[in-house]
Design an enzyme around this catalytic site. Structure first.
Site: not given
Length: 507
Positions: A58, A108, A236, A458
């Protein structure tokens, strides 16, 4: 004689300088002849691809590949420029045009839809044709199946192949989500992200993965917050409020119930210890969600029992599980945090992620056969990131332009600058920061940018496609990005090409 002596001495001094930098004198003719000899041996593999692995770096544009190559070599104590990344050894290379239906410079979701589903589409759209506008839930629902486009993962499942999706981002993030979801906006990752008044009641991406795509056998990445109720503590940290779901659904428990009903071996894991304990030969379905959000950068990853597996480890585990299917498999692997580091103008993190991505490719190559497995490495888009400054061979890729090169074209403000720069992003400072004495090798150092933005954008230049295996020769020039999906389908006799695939002539 005196002139010859001076020339001889000059040459010796020049060679001494090169050797002092670790740069060996090179026979360029021999390198070119060896490359030509190898090229003449190339023969197209026109067989059927039993397996397909698509690696997506990516944000890994050509400038990132260049810098990552040097970075990897310098980590090994070499000058760096001569380093060859694993996927640069692949015999077939092409370029991909990444623009979207409505954007010159894409994001994306639309690029991943092109790569996996075979059509270009609109900004922020996942798995839908460009007849649906961004955030238009009503159009998505009204058009229904006619607007939806199936991915190579869905096509593979329909042909009886095993499938997997592996990423270092949230599994509901744009690129991995395009392998299974249909959404008028990429941000609709959980029900909490959809405003029913503004957006309507379209199904969120996490719910689509569990309810509609539970037949994907290996799913590994981050993003467990979209799968758990806001009232449930994170496993977690044991903290409340980390998770996002407002509808009270525990989608992980739903997934386990669905898999239990199939009478198959399944496992959900959220930490490295449990991931490592999974027996690839005795598991049919594996869901791993290793972080509430994105997985950690490789430079910050906890490698202990309660930490996270690497991209290489996840890729290897996926292949070992999926390859047990005699009909073959399709696997999508995303090195997603290259992009995130670039958005922050943090080149070291981006390059380390790219090197880890390359290691995952190396592992995939070692676990598969080139005769029957098509491996494609590409990017969804690039970034405004460049290597500049007439730097000398072996110059620290993360460092300043060396003094000798600086004199060739000095800055008008007389201050040093790093050879890696961004066109826009958070690295902008006015006046420009004097980098004298600054540790540019720090993982959180932000390279300077020309235009101030919270995050870099981008960029729209073409990206590379590197391929090996059956039908890899079909990547041969400059292609539209959605062409990648069509090559995958043709090579593996899937989707649009499942009926007219000439099995006999290709065996």
């Amino acid at each position: 004689m005196k002139t010859r002596s001076v020339v001889s001495l000059t040459i010796k001094l020049f060679i001494g300088v090169l050797l002092s930098k670790g740069i060996q004198c090179t026979n360029w003719n021999e390198i070119a002849k060896e490359s030509l000899k190898n090229a003449l041996k190339l023969q197209p593999n026109t067989g059927i691809a039993q397996n397909v692995i698509v690696f997506v770096g990516d944000g890994m544009g050509l400038s990132t590949i260049n810098a990552a190559r040097i970075y990897k070599g310098q980590k090994q104590g070499k000058p760096g420029e001569e380093t060859i990344l694993e996927f640069e050894k692949f015999p077939h290379v092409a370029l991909s045009k990444v623009y979207g239906t409505d954007k010159q410079v894409p994001e994306s979701a639309q690029t991943a839809t092109a790569l996996f589903c075979g059509v270009k589409t609109n900004f922020n759209i996942l798995g839908l044709r460009d007849s649906v506008g961004t955030s238009d839930c009503n159009a998505q629902k009204t058009q229904g199946k006619t607007a939806e486009v199936s991915s190579i993962v869905r096509h593979a499942i329909e042909q009886g192949k095993s499938t997997g999706v592996v990423t270092t981002t949230r599994i509901t993030h744009a690129t991995p989500a395009a392998t299974y979801a249909h959404a008028a906006h990429r941000d609709w990752e959980s029900d909490a992200d959809i405003n029913s008044t503004l957006h309507g009641d379209c199904k969120d991406i996490a719910l689509q993965l569990i309810n509609d795509n539970h037949d994907i056998q290996v799913v590994l990445g981050g993003g467990r917050r979209a799968f758990l109720p806001v009232t449930v503590p994170d496993p977690e940290t044991n903290a409340i409020g980390v998770n996002k779901r407002l509808d009270g659904r525990n989608l992980i428990e739903t997934w386990e119930t669905i898999q239990q009903g199939k009478s198959k071996n399944y496992r959900y894991v959220w930490r490295k210890q449990d991931f490592d304990a999974v027996d690839e030969n005795n598991i049919d379905y594996l869901l791993g969600l290793f972080n509430p959000a994105h997985m950690e950068y490789e430079l910050e990853r906890d490698t202990g029992n309660n930490g996270e597996p690497s991209l290489t480890e996840m890729t290897a585990k996926a292949i070992k599980i999926l390859r047990r299917n005699k009909k073959g498999f399709v696997l999508v692997v995303e090195g997603g945090r290259i992009d995130h580091a670039h958005h922050d103008n943090k080149a070291k993190k981006a390059l380390e992620e790219a090197v880890q991505f390359d290691e995952a490719i190396k592992e995939a190559v070692s676990l598969t056969s080139q005769k029957e497995t098509l491996i494609i490495v590409t990017a969804d888009h690039s970034h405004p990131f460049s290597l500049t400054g007439y730097t000398n061979r072996g110059n620290d890729i993360l460092g300043l332009v060396d003094e000798e090169s600086f004199k060739v074209e000095p800055t008008t403000d007389h201050m040093p600058y790093s050879s890696l720069l961004y066109g826009n992003g958070p690295g902008y400072r006015s006046p420009r920061q004097n980098l004298t004495g600054i540790n540019t090798d720090d993982k959180d150092f932000m390279q300077q940018s020309a235009v101030p933005l919270e995050f870099d954008t981008h960029s729209g230049e073409d990206v590379g496609i590197f391929a090996r295996g059956p039908m890899s020769h079909l990547f041969h020039g400059v292609h539209e990005q959605h062409y990648v999906s069509h090559v995958v389908q043709y090579a593996a006799c899937l989707g649009d090409y499942s009926e007219d695939c000439d099995y006999e002539s290709r065996h």
